[in-house]
Design a protein around this motif. Structure first.
Motif, PDB file in Angstrom:
ATOM      1  N   LYS A 114     -16.237 -76.525  37.666  1.00 58.26           N
ATOM      2  CA  LYS A 114     -16.948 -76.945  36.454  1.00 58.26           C
ATOM      3  C   LYS A 114     -17.838 -75.788  36.021  1.00 58.26           C
ATOM      4  CE  LYS A 114     -16.718 -81.478  35.684  1.00 58.26           C
ATOM      5  NZ  LYS A 114     -16.230 -81.977  34.418  1.00 58.26           N
ATOM      6  N   ILE A 115     -17.602 -75.304  34.811  1.00 54.01           N
ATOM      7  CA  ILE A 115     -18.357 -74.158  34.293  1.00 54.01           C
ATOM      8  C   ILE A 115     -18.815 -74.442  32.869  1.00 54.01           C
ATOM      9  CG2 ILE A 115     -18.207 -71.733  33.614  1.00 54.01           C
ATOM     10  CD1 ILE A 115     -16.128 -71.365  35.855  1.00 54.01           C
ATOM     11  N   PHE A 116     -20.072 -74.141  32.619  1.00 52.50           N
ATOM     12  CA  PHE A 116     -20.609 -74.167  31.256  1.00 52.50           C
ATOM     13  C   PHE A 116     -21.203 -72.795  30.987  1.00 52.50           C
ATOM     14  CE2 PHE A 116     -23.974 -74.508  28.165  1.00 52.50           C
ATOM     15  CZ  PHE A 116     -23.369 -75.253  27.166  1.00 52.50           C
ATOM     16  N   TYR A 117     -20.823 -72.206  29.870  1.00 47.91           N
ATOM     17  CA  TYR A 117     -21.402 -70.921  29.471  1.00 47.91           C
ATOM     18  C   TYR A 117     -21.532 -70.906  27.958  1.00 47.91           C
ATOM     19  CZ  TYR A 117     -22.152 -66.037  28.507  1.00 47.91           C
ATOM     20  OH  TYR A 117     -22.697 -64.866  28.033  1.00 47.91           O
ATOM     21  N   ALA A 118     -22.699 -70.509  27.472  1.00 49.19           N
ATOM     22  CA  ALA A 118     -22.916 -70.429  26.032  1.00 49.19           C
ATOM     23  C   ALA A 118     -23.944 -69.351  25.706  1.00 49.19           C
ATOM     24  CB  ALA A 118     -23.397 -71.777  25.488  1.00 49.19           C
ATOM     25  N   GLU A 119     -23.792 -68.787  24.516  1.00 43.56           N
ATOM     26  CA  GLU A 119     -24.709 -67.775  23.992  1.00 43.56           C
ATOM     27  C   GLU A 119     -25.226 -68.249  22.646  1.00 43.56           C
ATOM     28  OE1 GLU A 119     -21.801 -64.277  25.782  1.00 43.56           O
ATOM     29  OE2 GLU A 119     -22.035 -64.475  23.611  1.00 43.56           O
ATOM     30  N   ARG A 120     -26.457 -67.929  22.358  1.00 47.05           N
ATOM     31  CA  ARG A 120     -27.037 -68.339  21.069  1.00 47.05           C
ATOM     32  C   ARG A 120     -26.424 -67.574  19.912  1.00 47.05           C
ATOM     33  NH1 ARG A 120     -33.378 -69.244  21.026  1.00 47.05           N
ATOM     34  NH2 ARG A 120     -32.903 -70.624  19.294  1.00 47.05           N
ATOM     35  N   ASP A 121     -26.248 -68.286  18.837  1.00 44.16           N
ATOM     36  CA  ASP A 121     -25.767 -67.689  17.601  1.00 44.16           C
ATOM     37  C   ASP A 121     -26.565 -68.293  16.450  1.00 44.16           C
ATOM     38  OD1 ASP A 121     -24.226 -66.111  15.926  1.00 44.16           O
ATOM     39  OD2 ASP A 121     -22.728 -67.694  15.640  1.00 44.16           O
ATOM     40  N   PRO A 122     -27.399 -67.506  15.820  1.00 46.31           N
ATOM     41  CA  PRO A 122     -27.543 -66.065  15.994  1.00 46.31           C
ATOM     42  C   PRO A 122     -28.401 -65.737  17.220  1.00 46.31           C
ATOM     43  CG  PRO A 122     -29.045 -66.806  14.285  1.00 46.31           C
ATOM     44  CD  PRO A 122     -28.227 -68.009  14.707  1.00 46.31           C
ATOM     45  N   LEU A 123     -28.199 -64.525  17.716  1.00 50.57           N
ATOM     46  CA  LEU A 123     -29.024 -64.033  18.814  1.00 50.57           C
ATOM     47  C   LEU A 123     -30.437 -63.756  18.312  1.00 50.57           C
ATOM     48  CD1 LEU A 123     -26.568 -61.454  20.418  1.00 50.57           C
ATOM     49  CD2 LEU A 123     -27.416 -63.556  21.479  1.00 50.57           C
ATOM     50  N   PRO A 124     -31.407 -63.812  19.204  1.00 56.76           N
ATOM     51  CA  PRO A 124     -32.757 -63.398  18.799  1.00 56.76           C
ATOM     52  C   PRO A 124     -32.710 -61.985  18.200  1.00 56.76           C
ATOM     53  CG  PRO A 124     -32.830 -64.475  20.923  1.00 56.76           C
ATOM     54  CD  PRO A 124     -31.383 -64.296  20.581  1.00 56.76           C
ATOM     55  N   SER A 125     -33.323 -61.821  17.051  1.00 61.24           N
ATOM     56  CA  SER A 125     -33.186 -60.574  16.299  1.00 61.24           C
ATOM     57  C   SER A 125     -34.075 -59.435  16.793  1.00 61.24           C
ATOM     58  CB  SER A 125     -33.472 -60.821  14.823  1.00 61.24           C
ATOM     59  OG  SER A 125     -34.788 -61.314  14.674  1.00 61.24           O
ATOM     60  N   ASP A 126     -35.115 -59.761  17.541  1.00 59.77           N
ATOM     61  CA  ASP A 126     -36.039 -58.717  17.987  1.00 59.77           C
ATOM     62  C   ASP A 126     -36.273 -58.811  19.499  1.00 59.77           C
ATOM     63  OD1 ASP A 126     -37.724 -56.537  17.739  1.00 59.77           O
ATOM     64  OD2 ASP A 126     -39.476 -57.794  17.347  1.00 59.77           O
ATOM     65  N   PRO A 127     -35.202 -58.601  20.310  1.00 62.68           N
ATOM     66  CA  PRO A 127     -35.384 -58.694  21.749  1.00 62.68           C
ATOM     67  C   PRO A 127     -36.160 -57.502  22.288  1.00 62.68           C
ATOM     68  CG  PRO A 127     -33.219 -57.839  21.285  1.00 62.68           C
ATOM     69  CD  PRO A 127     -33.844 -58.191  19.952  1.00 62.68           C
ATOM     70  N   LEU A 138     -22.691 -59.663  26.649  1.00 62.97           N
ATOM     71  CA  LEU A 138     -22.351 -60.931  26.012  1.00 62.97           C
ATOM     72  C   LEU A 138     -20.896 -60.953  25.547  1.00 62.97           C
ATOM     73  CD1 LEU A 138     -25.634 -61.498  23.986  1.00 62.97           C
ATOM     74  CD2 LEU A 138     -24.969 -62.541  26.171  1.00 62.97           C
ATOM     75  N   GLU A 139     -20.329 -62.152  25.559  1.00 56.66           N
ATOM     76  CA  GLU A 139     -18.921 -62.331  25.207  1.00 56.66           C
ATOM     77  C   GLU A 139     -18.703 -62.627  23.728  1.00 56.66           C
ATOM     78  OE1 GLU A 139     -17.365 -65.276  27.899  1.00 56.66           O
ATOM     79  OE2 GLU A 139     -18.156 -64.185  29.623  1.00 56.66           O
ATOM     80  N   ARG A 140     -19.675 -63.322  23.132  1.00 58.05           N
ATOM     81  CA  ARG A 140     -19.589 -63.781  21.742  1.00 58.05           C
ATOM     82  C   ARG A 140     -18.347 -64.658  21.556  1.00 58.05           C
ATOM     83  NH1 ARG A 140     -23.989 -64.524  20.921  1.00 58.05           N
ATOM     84  NH2 ARG A 140     -23.963 -64.483  18.694  1.00 58.05           N
ATOM     85  N   GLY A 141     -17.636 -64.581  20.452  1.00 54.70           N
ATOM     86  CA  GLY A 141     -16.467 -65.445  20.252  1.00 54.70           C
ATOM     87  C   GLY A 141     -16.820 -66.908  20.423  1.00 54.70           C
ATOM     88  N   ALA A 142     -15.985 -67.641  21.157  1.00 53.27           N
ATOM     89  CA  ALA A 142     -16.177 -69.081  21.352  1.00 53.27           C
ATOM     90  C   ALA A 142     -17.439 -69.405  22.149  1.00 53.27           C
ATOM     91  CB  ALA A 142     -14.962 -69.672  22.053  1.00 53.27           C
ATOM     92  N   SER A 143     -17.975 -68.445  22.876  1.00 48.13           N
ATOM     93  CA  SER A 143     -19.199 -68.669  23.646  1.00 48.13           C
ATOM     94  C   SER A 143     -20.435 -68.716  22.756  1.00 48.13           C
ATOM     95  CB  SER A 143     -19.386 -67.562  24.687  1.00 48.13           C
ATOM     96  OG  SER A 143     -18.324 -67.553  25.601  1.00 48.13           O
ATOM     97  N   ALA A 144     -20.366 -68.116  21.582  1.00 52.57           N
ATOM     98  CA  ALA A 144     -21.499 -68.073  20.657  1.00 52.57           C
ATOM     99  C   ALA A 144     -21.626 -69.418  19.949  1.00 52.57           C
ATOM    100  CB  ALA A 144     -21.315 -66.948  19.654  1.00 52.57           C
ATOM    101  N   LYS A 145     -22.791 -70.053  20.110  1.00 54.01           N
ATOM    102  CA  LYS A 145     -22.989 -71.389  19.547  1.00 54.01           C
ATOM    103  C   LYS A 145     -24.341 -71.487  18.851  1.00 54.01           C
ATOM    104  CE  LYS A 145     -20.259 -73.730  23.104  1.00 54.01           C
ATOM    105  NZ  LYS A 145     -19.068 -73.540  22.345  1.00 54.01           N
ATOM    106  N   SER A 146     -24.353 -72.248  17.789  1.00 45.48           N
ATOM    107  CA  SER A 146     -25.630 -72.571  17.149  1.00 45.48           C
ATOM    108  C   SER A 146     -26.446 -73.410  18.135  1.00 45.48           C
ATOM    109  CB  SER A 146     -25.397 -73.364  15.864  1.00 45.48           C
ATOM    110  OG  SER A 146     -24.915 -74.665  16.174  1.00 45.48           O
ATOM    111  N   ASP A 147     -27.727 -73.518  17.884  1.00 41.70           N
ATOM    112  CA  ASP A 147     -28.573 -74.310  18.770  1.00 41.70           C
ATOM    113  C   ASP A 147     -28.070 -75.747  18.880  1.00 41.70           C
ATOM    114  OD1 ASP A 147     -30.075 -72.013  19.016  1.00 41.70           O
ATOM    115  OD2 ASP A 147     -31.822 -72.785  17.925  1.00 41.70           O
TER     116      ASP A 147
END
Length: 159
Positions: free
Chosen positions: A29-42, A54-63
């Motif tokens: 069981k795996i869950f992986y997600a990245e914010r979309d948009p990414l924080p603009s000023d890291p 980061l992988e982006r693509g399907a991993s990129a999700k809105s909040d």
């Protein structure tokens, strides 16, 4: 079911989520997600170390999508227990479950969720990185880091 958590963040306070990962003890069981948009000023470290992994693509999700997906993932698990080695990871995961700042997030809230701090595994995680140099190249990718915590737990068989 035990789930191993790791998050990456964009600020010095560890409060601005970049990515989140959970992996079960059996690794199925795996869950992986990245914010979309990414924080603009890291902070520069996040921009140069975390963002390139980061992988982006399907991993990129809105909040909202990330909250819904995580809630669905957790709802499909009987008695989820989330193990983590840094307090900010728990806070960020809870923030996602709660729906970020979305007034009415969708998806069922997980029932019977337990949390377990495993900060005593940090030395074991470091030893795992030392003996898994190929994976160490991707250190600070949330899923790879969650896998390292899982491996340290399995080697010690507790926390």
């Amino acid at each position: 079911m035990d789930l191993f958590l790791d998050c990456e963040w964009a600020d010095t306070l560890a409060s601005e989520l970049v990515s989140i990962a959970l992996i079960s003890l059996n690794g199925k069981k795996i869950f992986y997600a990245e914010r979309d948009p990414l924080p603009s000023d890291p902070i520069p470290w996040t921009r140069t170390v975390v963002y390139p992994l980061l992988e982006r693509g399907a991993s990129a999700k809105s909040d909202a999508d990330m909250t819904r997906a995580l809630r669905e993932f957790l709802a499909d698990i009987d008695s989820p227990r989330i193990l983590y080695d840094f307090g900010a990871d728990r806070s960020l995961c809870q923030y996602v479950i709660d729906g970020f700042e979305v007034p009415d997030p969708s998806g069922p809230l997980p029932l019977g969720l337990e949390w377990r701090l495993c900060d005593e595994l940090r030395a074991d995680v470091e030893r795992w990185w030392s003996s898994n140099r190929d994976q160490a190249l991707r250190r600070h990718h949330a899923l790879v880091d969650a896998q390292a915590l899982r491996a340290a737990y399995m080697n010690r068989n507790h926390c």
